[in-house]
Design a protein around this motif. Sequence first.
Motif, PDB file in Angstrom:
ATOM      1  N   LEU A  41       0.827  -1.215   0.000  1.00  0.00           N
ATOM      2  CA  LEU A  41       0.000   0.000   0.000  1.00  0.00           C
ATOM      3  C   LEU A  41       0.858   1.260   0.000  1.00  0.00           C
ATOM      4  O   LEU A  41       0.486   2.272  -0.591  1.00  0.00           O
ATOM      5  CB  LEU A  41      -0.938  -0.004   1.211  1.00  0.00           C
ATOM      6  CG  LEU A  41      -2.091  -1.005   1.146  1.00  0.00           C
ATOM      7  CD1 LEU A  41      -2.882  -1.004   2.442  1.00  0.00           C
ATOM      8  CD2 LEU A  41      -3.013  -0.691  -0.028  1.00  0.00           C
ATOM      9  N   ILE A  44       1.821   1.688  -3.569  1.00  0.00           N
ATOM     10  CA  ILE A  44       0.695   2.183  -4.372  1.00  0.00           C
ATOM     11  C   ILE A  44       0.482   3.673  -4.129  1.00  0.00           C
ATOM     12  O   ILE A  44       0.274   4.453  -5.068  1.00  0.00           O
ATOM     13  CB  ILE A  44      -0.586   1.390  -4.046  1.00  0.00           C
ATOM     14  CG1 ILE A  44      -0.441  -0.061  -4.546  1.00  0.00           C
ATOM     15  CG2 ILE A  44      -1.815   2.057  -4.677  1.00  0.00           C
ATOM     16  CD1 ILE A  44      -1.568  -0.980  -4.114  1.00  0.00           C
ATOM     17  N   PHE A 110      -0.336   3.733   3.116  1.00  0.00           N
ATOM     18  CA  PHE A 110      -0.733   4.406   1.885  1.00  0.00           C
ATOM     19  C   PHE A 110      -0.456   5.908   1.979  1.00  0.00           C
ATOM     20  O   PHE A 110       0.097   6.508   1.052  1.00  0.00           O
ATOM     21  CB  PHE A 110      -2.223   4.172   1.605  1.00  0.00           C
ATOM     22  CG  PHE A 110      -2.722   4.856   0.370  1.00  0.00           C
ATOM     23  CD1 PHE A 110      -2.598   4.251  -0.873  1.00  0.00           C
ATOM     24  CD2 PHE A 110      -3.298   6.117   0.440  1.00  0.00           C
ATOM     25  CE1 PHE A 110      -3.047   4.892  -2.028  1.00  0.00           C
ATOM     26  CE2 PHE A 110      -3.747   6.759  -0.703  1.00  0.00           C
ATOM     27  CZ  PHE A 110      -3.618   6.147  -1.939  1.00  0.00           C
ATOM     28  N   GLY A 156       4.962   2.075  -9.181  1.00  0.00           N
ATOM     29  CA  GLY A 156       4.204   1.206  -8.290  1.00  0.00           C
ATOM     30  C   GLY A 156       4.710  -0.220  -8.315  1.00  0.00           C
ATOM     31  O   GLY A 156       4.885  -0.852  -7.263  1.00  0.00           O
ATOM     32  N   CYS A 157       4.983  -0.742  -9.516  1.00  0.00           N
ATOM     33  CA  CYS A 157       5.469  -2.123  -9.638  1.00  0.00           C
ATOM     34  C   CYS A 157       6.803  -2.299  -8.930  1.00  0.00           C
ATOM     35  O   CYS A 157       7.031  -3.313  -8.262  1.00  0.00           O
ATOM     36  CB  CYS A 157       5.600  -2.514 -11.105  1.00  0.00           C
ATOM     37  SG  CYS A 157       4.012  -2.789 -11.932  1.00  0.00           S
ATOM     38  N   ILE A 160       6.215  -2.248  -5.108  1.00  0.00           N
ATOM     39  CA  ILE A 160       5.449  -3.443  -4.720  1.00  0.00           C
ATOM     40  C   ILE A 160       6.374  -4.664  -4.736  1.00  0.00           C
ATOM     41  O   ILE A 160       6.336  -5.496  -3.829  1.00  0.00           O
ATOM     42  CB  ILE A 160       4.242  -3.642  -5.660  1.00  0.00           C
ATOM     43  CG1 ILE A 160       3.173  -2.585  -5.356  1.00  0.00           C
ATOM     44  CG2 ILE A 160       3.647  -5.044  -5.499  1.00  0.00           C
ATOM     45  CD1 ILE A 160       2.032  -2.552  -6.357  1.00  0.00           C
TER      46      ILE A 160
END
Length: 200
Positions: A41, A44, A110, A156-157, A160
């Motif tokens: 999160l 993201i 987040f 993001g990838c 993550i």
Amino acid sequence: MESAAWISIASICAVGAMSPGPSLAVVVRNTISGGRLQGVLTGIGHAIGVGIYALVAVFGMAMLLQQFPSAMRSIEICGGLYLIWMGIQSHRHAGSGSMESKGIQKVRGFVDGFAISGLNPKIAVFFLALLGPFVPVEASAIERFGVASLALMIDGCWYIVVAILLVQTGASDWLARQGLWVDRILAILLLGVGLWLIVN
């Protein structure tokens, strides 16, 4: 836009995302303290902030940040203060784990990710300087949205994957066992970068 331009843009975004800095420190910190989901999160949230700045840059609005340095400076100071606050919290709870409930932890992950990128207007300038040569003036709105989306997805990838690898390899468990020193090192890093943002 030609395929070569998209490849160049993807390469630029990948290098920017993989560059070590406070963003990586925050993802690592949140993964250690809250587990894989909190780390994901955080990634993201960070990606959304990056995507917004990329969108600002490809539509030329980042020029406004350069024309109004006082506004950019204010955002940088807020970002520096947020990093300092995170550093203080990390030092206060060094070795004790998070004092928050699981639900609050996930939301905080987040928020931390989004704030670290959202309070860094230099990301917009970075995209403006590096993406400018690859995004032609005649590029359509759809292509510009595509560039911003590409930046968001790559960022993001990457984070993550970092969060997942920390958990899958057992690195997060090992770091958690060294919690006192890890928290203190991360606290020093966050405080240092926060002070640097404010002073510079």
